[in-house]
Design an enzyme around this catalytic site. Structure first.
Site: not given
Ligand code: ZN
Length: 500
Positions: A264-265, A268, A294
């Site tokens: 997830h990170e 980003h 996101e």
């Molecule tokens: Zn996030």
């Protein structure tokens, strides 16, 4: 020197101040001893004030006018034209809010967070309510200062998702709700079809950490311009396009926490690392909005990381690292386990299917609060009624219900919907990237993510903050923001897993 160059020089200094503040914020969560908190709060407040003052002085307004005349005739998408448009927005917005109100909000939210922590520990909403009331009233004032046509919620939302109105979200989210509620109900009748016990055993922490790094490197996260550290709540921060850091946490008794947290990170961070170098030290060197940001994290976490193709490549390696846990577990069983659905009380633990219903509930409630249709005294009851209606589960206490998120205590009102927007946008972008490349699926199965990353760089990352989120989605996917692709993706995937 041209007006544009003078403007850029000033913006570069502001970018340096903001970068330094971000570094202090990163340090606060990674290394700072507890005793440093008071001094750090002062340092961050000072840098925040300096940055705000440097942006709002009238010379910036004059330079903006001069620079706009200099770039007249250039295409709308030219870097300089976008820069002037974005800075004009930031400048006008910042000048509309009286410094006293900014200071009041900072004070009320820093106090509010402390009170929330205590109330959350005691699971006692009434302890938090007066502080929340103050925060809510100040945000109504903020909305009035910023101005709005339709709803006082709009200027609050606009801080995180520029250009989108509440009324647009209401329409899109109505489709999401209509699609998801029956899907969740259908799955709820078949919860026993998928078991994730294999994920809930002891997985050595260091091995989890190392595997996460291996995956991060593989999907293209550049460790020469980044690093991963441990933190209580995972996050990504950037001080420059060339220094973008991620954090994660590990749970020795639950494999997905660290693994999907890292992916997830990474999503980003790939975004921030992929911004065009020509935008460095300008306000364009960041994501277009929280929703677009996101979309990148969810794309890598869910559409890539929870797919069969991804595990065709990575599962043998994972079995090699954890033979005692996984040697006898088939890849298909692992795939089903990591995609298990179960309606639950806590948003941050929610699966892909139920997650957006947690968000819809918050979006509807905070909209009603800001528009004055709901009183804070009635919030817990309203919360529980919606939980029952959307997810079929009811919190037994405030900590598991209305008090579970830090956002409202921190003044983040209008923030929640960006999570759902991210989910919707992730599928629109992923499907476009997929259809643009006939070898897409076989590349993913071979652990080759270069062409997906290249597509994202070309269509999303490199632009930074140049375009409004809705324009960026339209440019990249060819379609306006909508719920259809996301719902179609969920229905296909989970109809198969749960034999619906
Ligand atoms: Zn996030």
């Amino acid at each position: 020197m041209s007006r544009l160059q003078q403007l850029k020089n000033r913006l570069a200094v502001i970018a340096d101040v903001n970068g330094a503040a971000s570094l202090l914020g990163w340090d606060q969560q990674i290394y700072m001893p507890a005793g440093g908190a008071a001094a750090r709060a002062e340092q961050l407040a000072t840098l925040g004030r300096l940055s705000h003052e440097m942006l709002t002085v009238s010379e910036i307004g004059e330079l903006l006018e001069g620079a706009a005349a200099e770039v007249a005739g250039q295409p709308d998408a030219a870097d300089a034209v976008c820069l002037i448009r974005v800075v004009r927005r930031d400048y006008d917005r910042a000048r509309k809010v009286p410094p006293d109100l900014v200071a009041e909000i900072a004070r009320a939210t820093s106090l509010g967070m402390e009170i929330w922590v205590q109330a959350w520990k005691a699971s006692n909403y009434s302890q938090f309510r007066p502080a929340f009331q103050r925060i809510l009233d100040l945000h109504k004032d903020l909305a009035r200062c910023l101005g709005f046509d339709e709803s006082p919620y709009d200027p609050l939302l606009d801080q995180y998702e520029p250009g989108i109105k509440k009324s647009e979200l209401v329409k899109i989210f109505a489709d999401v709700k209509a699609g998801l509620v029956p899907l969740v109900q259908a799955i709820s009748e078949r919860l026993d079809r998928v078991d994730d016990a294999i994920l809930r055993q002891k997985y050595a922490e260091q091995a989890q950490w190392d595997f996460g790094l291996e995956v991060a490197r593989h999907v293209g996260y550049d460790f020469n311009r980044g690093r991963q550290d441990k933190s209580v709540h995972p996050f990504t921060t950037s001080f420059s396009i060339n220094d973008v850091r991620i954090t994660t946490r590990t749970d020795e008794q639950f494999l997905p926490t660290a693994l999907f947290g890292t992916l997830h990170e990474c999503g980003h961070a790939l975004y921030e690392q992929g911004i065009s170098q020509s935008l460095e030290r300008t306000p364009l060197a960041s994501g277009a909005s929280l929703g677009i940001h996101e979309s990148q994290s969810r794309l890598w976490e869910n559409l890539v990381g929870r797919s069969r193709g991804f595990w065709k490549f990575f599962y043998p390696r994972l079995q090699q690292i954890f033979p005692a846990n996984l040697a006898a577990v088939a890849q298909e069983q692992f795939y089903r386990a990591i995609n298990r659905v179960e309606p639950s009380l806590i948003r941050v633990e929610a699966d892909e299917v139920t997650y957006n219903l947690h968000i819809l509930l918050r979006f509807e409630l905070e909209g009603d609060l800001i528009e004055g249709r709901l009183d804070l005294a009635d919030l817990p009851q309203a919360w529980n009624a919606k939980m029952t209606e959307y997810l079929g589960v009811v919190p037994t206490d405030d900590a598991l219900g209305v008090l579970q998120d830090v956002h409202w205590s921190n003044g983040l009102i209008g923030y929640f919907p960006t999570y759902s927007l991210g989910n919707l946008i992730s599928v629109q972008l992923f499907e476009k990237a997929q259809s643009a490349n006939p070898s897409f699926d076989s590349q993913v199965e071979a652990g080759d993510f270069l062409s997906l990353l290249a597509w994202l760089r070309e269509n999303i990352h490199r632009h930074g903050r140049k375009f409004l989120p809705s324009d960026l989605v339209k440019r990249a996917s060819g379609d306006p923001l909508q719920a259809g692709p996301y719902l179609g993706y969920l229905r296909n995937k989970y109809a198969e897993i749960y034999q619906l």
